[in-house]
Design a protein around this motif. Sequence first.
Motif, short mmCIF file in Angstrom:
data_model
loop_
_atom_site.label_atom_id
_atom_site.label_comp_id
_atom_site.label_asym_id
_atom_site.label_seq_id
_atom_site.Cartn_x
_atom_site.Cartn_y
_atom_site.Cartn_z
N SER A 211 -50.51 -74.95 -94.19
CA SER A 211 -50.04 -75.48 -95.63
C SER A 211 -50.60 -74.98 -97.00
N TRP A 212 -51.90 -74.47 -96.76
CA TRP A 212 -52.75 -74.22 -97.68
C TRP A 212 -52.60 -72.51 -98.08
N SER A 213 -51.75 -71.84 -97.17
CA SER A 213 -51.84 -70.42 -97.66
C SER A 213 -50.34 -70.14 -98.09
N GLY B 284 -67.88 -72.04 -95.69
CA GLY B 284 -66.94 -73.14 -96.25
C GLY B 284 -67.23 -74.54 -95.36
N SER B 285 -66.84 -75.45 -95.96
CA SER B 285 -67.27 -76.90 -95.49
C SER B 285 -66.67 -77.07 -94.42
N GLN B 286 -65.39 -76.45 -94.07
CA GLN B 286 -65.08 -76.82 -92.72
C GLN B 286 -65.88 -76.31 -91.73
N ALA B 287 -66.51 -75.16 -92.14
CA ALA B 287 -67.48 -74.63 -90.96
C ALA B 287 -68.73 -75.79 -90.72
N GLY C 106 -57.91 -90.50 -95.08
CA GLY C 106 -59.28 -89.67 -95.17
C GLY C 106 -58.64 -88.20 -95.23
N TYR C 107 -59.78 -87.11 -94.94
CA TYR C 107 -59.50 -85.89 -95.09
C TYR C 107 -59.20 -85.20 -93.70
N PHE C 108 -57.89 -84.67 -93.70
CA PHE C 108 -57.48 -84.19 -92.41
C PHE C 108 -58.12 -83.05 -91.90
N GLN D 295 -63.44 -89.89 -103.46
CA GLN D 295 -62.93 -90.19 -102.03
C GLN D 295 -61.60 -89.38 -101.96
N TYR D 296 -61.54 -88.57 -100.80
CA TYR D 296 -60.41 -87.99 -100.56
C TYR D 296 -59.51 -88.72 -99.52
N PRO D 297 -58.35 -89.11 -99.91
CA PRO D 297 -57.36 -88.50 -101.11
C PRO D 297 -57.25 -89.55 -102.31
N GLU E 220 -72.10 -86.38 -95.55
CA GLU E 220 -71.34 -86.60 -96.74
C GLU E 220 -70.90 -85.24 -97.25
N ASP E 221 -69.49 -85.45 -97.77
CA ASP E 221 -68.87 -84.28 -98.19
C ASP E 221 -68.63 -84.29 -99.71
N ASP E 222 -69.33 -83.31 -100.26
CA ASP E 222 -69.35 -83.46 -102.02
C ASP E 222 -68.54 -82.32 -102.63
N TYR E 223 -67.25 -82.46 -101.82
CA TYR E 223 -66.46 -81.01 -102.06
C TYR E 223 -66.05 -80.64 -103.48
N ASP E 224 -65.85 -81.71 -104.30
CA ASP E 224 -65.48 -81.23 -105.87
C ASP E 224 -66.04 -82.01 -106.83
N GLY F 124 -71.71 -79.08 -98.91
CA GLY F 124 -70.70 -78.71 -99.98
C GLY F 124 -70.31 -77.24 -99.94
N THR F 125 -69.41 -76.88 -101.06
CA THR F 125 -68.69 -75.62 -100.94
C THR F 125 -68.33 -74.99 -102.23
N PHE F 126 -68.26 -73.81 -102.24
CA PHE F 126 -67.77 -72.99 -103.63
C PHE F 126 -66.30 -72.97 -103.69
N SER F 127 -65.62 -73.39 -102.60
CA SER F 127 -64.07 -73.41 -102.52
C SER F 127 -63.43 -73.82 -103.95
N LYS F 128 -64.05 -75.01 -104.29
CA LYS F 128 -63.28 -75.77 -105.42
C LYS F 128 -63.97 -75.08 -106.87
N ALA F 129 -65.40 -75.16 -106.80
CA ALA F 129 -66.01 -74.57 -108.10
C ALA F 129 -65.73 -73.09 -108.37
N VAL G 23 -63.67 -66.96 -101.22
CA VAL G 23 -65.26 -66.65 -101.00
C VAL G 23 -65.61 -67.17 -99.75
N ARG G 24 -65.33 -68.15 -99.12
CA ARG G 24 -65.88 -68.68 -97.90
C ARG G 24 -67.29 -68.95 -97.85
N VAL G 25 -67.61 -69.54 -98.86
CA VAL G 25 -69.15 -69.87 -98.74
C VAL G 25 -69.34 -71.50 -98.96
C1 LIG Z 1 -62.45 -83.44 -98.77
C2 LIG Z 1 -62.53 -81.84 -98.68
N1 LIG Z 1 -63.59 -81.28 -98.21
C3 LIG Z 1 -63.51 -79.88 -98.09
C4 LIG Z 1 -62.82 -79.13 -98.62
C5 LIG Z 1 -62.87 -77.61 -98.76
O1 LIG Z 1 -63.23 -77.10 -97.67
P1 LIG Z 1 -63.63 -75.50 -97.45
O2 LIG Z 1 -65.03 -75.75 -98.13
O3 LIG Z 1 -63.46 -75.49 -96.20
O4 LIG Z 1 -62.79 -74.49 -98.20
C6 LIG Z 1 -61.45 -79.63 -99.06
C7 LIG Z 1 -60.49 -78.86 -99.86
O5 LIG Z 1 -59.34 -79.39 -100.29
C8 LIG Z 1 -61.62 -81.04 -99.37
O6 LIG Z 1 -60.23 -81.51 -100.00
#
Ligand SMILES: Cc1ncc(COP(=O)(O)O)c(C=O)c1O
Length: 490
Positions: free
Chosen positions: A119-121, A195-198, A220-222, A267-269, A295-299, A325-330, A335-337
């Motif tokens: 769904s993300w691609s 990435g934060s998934q990893a 919560g976050y899927f 809080q996601y979502p 603690e997921d500080d994603y955005d 943390g992640t650079f995916s949003k910032a 970049v997958r870091v």
């Molecule tokens: C709660 C949450 N964590 C992490 C991420 C980012 O994941 P990744 O760093 O693996 O791209 C997202 C992306 O939407 C998110 O919603």
Amino acid sequence: MATLHLPVERNNGVPIFRQIHDGLRRAILDGRLRPGQRIPSTRGLAADLGVSRLPVLSAYEQLLHEGYLVGRTGSGTFVSTSIPDHLLRSPGARRLAPAPRPSAKLRERPVPNQPSPTSWSLPIVPFQVGHPALDLFPHAAWAKLVSRQLRAETSEQLAYGDPAGWRGLRVAIAEHLRASRGVRCVADQVLIVPGSQAALRLAAATLLEPNDRVAVEEPGYFGAHRALRAARAQLVPVPVDAEGLHVATLQRRGTNIRAVYVTPSHQYPLGMTMSASRRFALLDWAVRREAWILEDDYDSEFRYVSRPVGALQGMDARDRVIYIGTFSKALFPAVRVGYIVVPPPLWTRFLESRFAFDLFTPTLYQRALAEFLKQGHFARHLRRMRSAYLERRNALLRGLSRHCGDLVQVHNSDAGLHVAVLLREGVEDQDVAARLGRRGVATLALSTSYLEPTRRQGLLLGFGCAEARRLFDATRILGEVLGDLAVASR
Ligand SMILES: Cc1ncc(COP(=O)(O)O)c(C=O)c1O
């Protein structure tokens, strides 16, 4: 041979002889042409297909050479009777064979009710959740840094890298987190991951045993659900309210919870910030139960209404918080870091699993990123993005109020890159999301963020990835879809 369908297209870029070869081979492998069966003469097939005889001859030759066909002098060409079984299980055959029935164990794996992995691609359209403003990314500065790093590459930089990550980047991240997020850390606690998934996978692999119970926010976050399930954790949903995770409920859910996954800054979502009293209660719970807090500080970089709230990790004096943390949003997802700030007593364990996982994160982008941070591009980009996102968010809110009125209720819009809206009683969010999808607008149904059957119906509207005008226009479409449903339900 009369029933054999052998499609040949002239202008699809695949040579005609290759198309004939592949078509015949497929017909043999999936049993439409049986061993010993005679196949047409090259002249006959060329006439049937309306092509010259040359490509048919080449295709037959190749199939004879590969053993799929045998030629009998004077009597024609036949499908070989001795095609070995391993050929029938070749990649081509596997593609054609019916999918094997999954074993009982595998059948448990699909995750019900959650967004699909693809769904993300999808193409980037208004309201898509999780995408930052890729149109505003400073490509020129980034390209310059990446190409400078490429040109400067030495043998050492092409070799295996440090499992913890490129030192220069770890130093820059630690500095950034101390200054802007109040995270207590030094570079030797920062582990770079793709990435934060990893990061979640790694934390789960390092800290959990199969069947450990892990509390998660409900909704919560899927992505976290998937990562934790992949580590064979048992998920324990704990509700959230206006102050974030309901810690009193967490305390009641049993003494054997090993870890909790939380998004305290945003809080996601649903988008609220965890209150200070909940943060203290959660830390206290973790210390008493010897449990871990993920603690997921994603955005957290993006807040529009009040000043940023520091990370929970900064309040933790007892090494219970694993900060992610992640650079995916910032910056941008490709970049997958991402990074983990690891409590010092856990460092060696994490490093061991990091190594077992995929050795290390590719070095080139890490080096470019370190320079991006050091030279001030990152701080500048964040400043620009905060005002761009504020404009986009405001356009979205204006549009919602103009076009959707009381058909939606905005839940929270103080921070992050999406707004959660709740729908009226009786409206099904997945139905709305599907209708919007057909009109080129991509939303995520809130109900897909729940693990338990009681689900609030709502939508997540991403505003990071589209210009203000397009967002405003998309709210008109949302209003029309919801209006039609309201009329139909009367
Ligand atoms: C709660 C949450 N964590 C992490 C991420 C980012 O994941 P990744 O760093 O693996 O791209 C997202 C992306 O939407 C998110 O919603």
